[in-house]
Design a protein around this motif. Structure first.
Motif, PDB file in Angstrom:
ATOM      1  N   THR A  35       0.865  -1.178   0.000  1.00 57.96           N
ATOM      2  CA  THR A  35       0.000   0.000   0.000  1.00 57.96           C
ATOM      3  C   THR A  35       0.906   1.234   0.000  1.00 57.96           C
ATOM      4  OG1 THR A  35      -0.057   0.186   2.403  1.00 57.96           O
ATOM      5  CG2 THR A  35      -1.735  -1.236   1.369  1.00 57.96           C
ATOM      6  N   GLU A  36       0.335   2.398  -0.204  1.00 56.77           N
ATOM      7  CA  GLU A  36       1.135   3.635  -0.189  1.00 56.77           C
ATOM      8  C   GLU A  36       1.856   3.804   1.145  1.00 56.77           C
ATOM      9  OE1 GLU A  36       2.001   5.626  -2.689  1.00 56.77           O
ATOM     10  OE2 GLU A  36       0.941   4.167  -3.918  1.00 56.77           O
ATOM     11  N   GLU A  37       1.161   3.542   2.243  1.00 51.23           N
ATOM     12  CA  GLU A  37       1.780   3.661   3.569  1.00 51.23           C
ATOM     13  C   GLU A  37       2.902   2.632   3.751  1.00 51.23           C
ATOM     14  OE1 GLU A  37       0.591   3.386   8.311  1.00 51.23           O
ATOM     15  OE2 GLU A  37      -0.993   3.444   6.798  1.00 51.23           O
ATOM     16  N   GLU A  38       2.653   1.401   3.338  1.00 47.56           N
ATOM     17  CA  GLU A  38       3.683   0.355   3.433  1.00 47.56           C
ATOM     18  C   GLU A  38       4.885   0.701   2.560  1.00 47.56           C
ATOM     19  OE1 GLU A  38       0.974  -3.645   4.212  1.00 47.56           O
ATOM     20  OE2 GLU A  38       1.227  -2.900   2.157  1.00 47.56           O
ATOM     21  N   ARG A  39       4.637   1.239   1.374  1.00 52.09           N
ATOM     22  CA  ARG A  39       5.729   1.646   0.479  1.00 52.09           C
ATOM     23  C   ARG A  39       6.605   2.687   1.158  1.00 52.09           C
ATOM     24  NH1 ARG A  39       5.083   0.604  -5.254  1.00 52.09           N
ATOM     25  NH2 ARG A  39       6.423   2.360  -5.715  1.00 52.09           N
ATOM     26  N   ARG A  40       5.962   3.694   1.709  1.00 51.69           N
ATOM     27  CA  ARG A  40       6.697   4.778   2.356  1.00 51.69           C
ATOM     28  C   ARG A  40       7.561   4.232   3.489  1.00 51.69           C
ATOM     29  NH1 ARG A  40       2.606   7.582   3.433  1.00 51.69           N
ATOM     30  NH2 ARG A  40       2.320   6.862   5.560  1.00 51.69           N
ATOM     31  N   ASP A  41       6.974   3.407   4.347  1.00 51.71           N
ATOM     32  CA  ASP A  41       7.690   2.880   5.504  1.00 51.71           C
ATOM     33  C   ASP A  41       8.770   1.868   5.122  1.00 51.71           C
ATOM     34  OD1 ASP A  41       6.012   4.451   7.041  1.00 51.71           O
ATOM     35  OD2 ASP A  41       4.725   2.776   7.655  1.00 51.71           O
ATOM     36  N   ALA A  42       8.465   0.995   4.179  1.00 50.30           N
ATOM     37  CA  ALA A  42       9.396  -0.081   3.835  1.00 50.30           C
ATOM     38  C   ALA A  42      10.511   0.381   2.898  1.00 50.30           C
ATOM     39  CB  ALA A  42       8.638  -1.244   3.198  1.00 50.30           C
ATOM     40  N   LEU A  43      10.213   1.309   2.010  1.00 49.14           N
ATOM     41  CA  LEU A  43      11.208   1.715   1.028  1.00 49.14           C
ATOM     42  C   LEU A  43      12.167   2.788   1.535  1.00 49.14           C
ATOM     43  CD1 LEU A  43       9.160   1.707  -2.294  1.00 49.14           C
ATOM     44  CD2 LEU A  43      10.619  -0.094  -1.340  1.00 49.14           C
ATOM     45  N   ALA A  44      11.754   3.570   2.510  1.00 47.38           N
ATOM     46  CA  ALA A  44      12.624   4.648   3.017  1.00 47.38           C
ATOM     47  C   ALA A  44      14.006   4.140   3.435  1.00 47.38           C
ATOM     48  CB  ALA A  44      11.940   5.393   4.152  1.00 47.38           C
ATOM     49  N   PRO A  45      14.097   3.076   4.245  1.00 46.86           N
ATOM     50  CA  PRO A  45      15.436   2.601   4.621  1.00 46.86           C
ATOM     51  C   PRO A  45      16.237   2.104   3.411  1.00 46.86           C
ATOM     52  CG  PRO A  45      13.756   1.614   6.038  1.00 46.86           C
ATOM     53  CD  PRO A  45      13.045   2.335   4.939  1.00 46.86           C
ATOM     54  N   LEU A  46      15.574   1.478   2.446  1.00 53.60           N
ATOM     55  CA  LEU A  46      16.278   0.976   1.263  1.00 53.60           C
ATOM     56  C   LEU A  46      16.770   2.120   0.386  1.00 53.60           C
ATOM     57  CD1 LEU A  46      13.972  -2.021   0.288  1.00 53.60           C
ATOM     58  CD2 LEU A  46      16.211  -2.108   1.410  1.00 53.60           C
ATOM     59  N   LEU A  47      15.945   3.136   0.222  1.00 51.90           N
ATOM     60  CA  LEU A  47      16.350   4.282  -0.589  1.00 51.90           C
ATOM     61  C   LEU A  47      17.556   4.974   0.039  1.00 51.90           C
ATOM     62  CD1 LEU A  47      12.829   5.674  -1.573  1.00 51.90           C
ATOM     63  CD2 LEU A  47      14.357   4.245  -2.938  1.00 51.90           C
ATOM     64  N   GLY A  48      17.673   4.861   1.361  1.00 45.02           N
ATOM     65  CA  GLY A  48      18.819   5.422   2.066  1.00 45.02           C
ATOM     66  C   GLY A  48      20.100   4.629   1.882  1.00 45.02           C
ATOM     67  N   THR A  49      19.999   3.404   1.366  1.00 48.81           N
ATOM     68  CA  THR A  49      21.193   2.574   1.161  1.00 48.81           C
ATOM     69  C   THR A  49      21.544   2.435  -0.321  1.00 48.81           C
ATOM     70  OG1 THR A  49      19.963   0.480   1.082  1.00 48.81           O
ATOM     71  CG2 THR A  49      20.734   1.227   3.257  1.00 48.81           C
ATOM     72  N   GLY A  50      20.926   3.255  -1.165  1.00 42.25           N
ATOM     73  CA  GLY A  50      21.293   3.239  -2.572  1.00 42.25           C
ATOM     74  C   GLY A  50      20.299   2.613  -3.525  1.00 42.25           C
ATOM     75  N   TRP A  51      19.240   2.019  -2.998  1.00 38.64           N
ATOM     76  CA  TRP A  51      18.194   1.497  -3.878  1.00 38.64           C
ATOM     77  C   TRP A  51      17.447   2.694  -4.463  1.00 38.64           C
ATOM     78  CZ3 TRP A  51      17.500  -3.523  -5.257  1.00 38.64           C
ATOM     79  CH2 TRP A  51      18.196  -4.475  -4.522  1.00 38.64           C
TER      80      TRP A  51
END
Length: 136
Positions: free
Chosen positions: A40-56
């Motif tokens: 969901t949009e909320e799950e995307r925001r929460d789950a992807l934030a740490p990954l985007l911080g590591t270069g994803w």
């Protein structure tokens, strides 16, 4: 696509026939749930934030995440790919990837739900850990 009762259905459409055949009150087919569901949009925001911080990064071509891993040599890149391949096989969730010497390009998406699911987040997190261990 077939529902669990073996009846042909369109993706996202509950299988009324399969539900009746199996004597179930709730829809058997339709949108996947759990680890196989789109985030969901909320799950995307929460789950992807740490990954985007590591270069994803989010792919511009499809609903997917992608990252380029760099290693000192081909042996380390291959060791990384072997670790990730074993994990992917355990979960029956396989990356789209390519390798050139010490570089491995990884794209993760769940083809069955046509986008990013928890399985992608879990495999991306595993890949980050495997890369760190491989580079030591």
């Amino acid at each position: 696509m077939l529902c669990a009762a073996g009846v042909s259905v369109r993706a996202g459409v509950p299988c009324v026939v399969g539900r009746r055949l199996l004597g179930l009150a709730a829809p058997l087919c339709g949108r996947p749930t759990g680890r196989r569901a789109l985030l969901t949009e909320e799950e995307r925001r929460d789950a992807l934030a740490p990954l985007l911080g590591t270069g994803w990064t989010l792919s511009a071509q499809q609903d997917a995440i992608q990252k380029t891993f760099r290693f000192a040599n081909f042996r380390q890149a291959w060791a990384f790919m072997s670790r990730v391949a074993e994990e992917a096989e355990r979960h029956n969730h396989h990356p789209d990837w390519s390798n050139c010497y010490g570089r491995v390009d990884v794209t993760l998406t769940s083809h069955d739900v046509r986008g990013i699911s928890r399985r992608d987040v879990q495999l991306a997190t595993f890949a980050d850990t495997a890369a760190a261990v491989t580079s030591e």
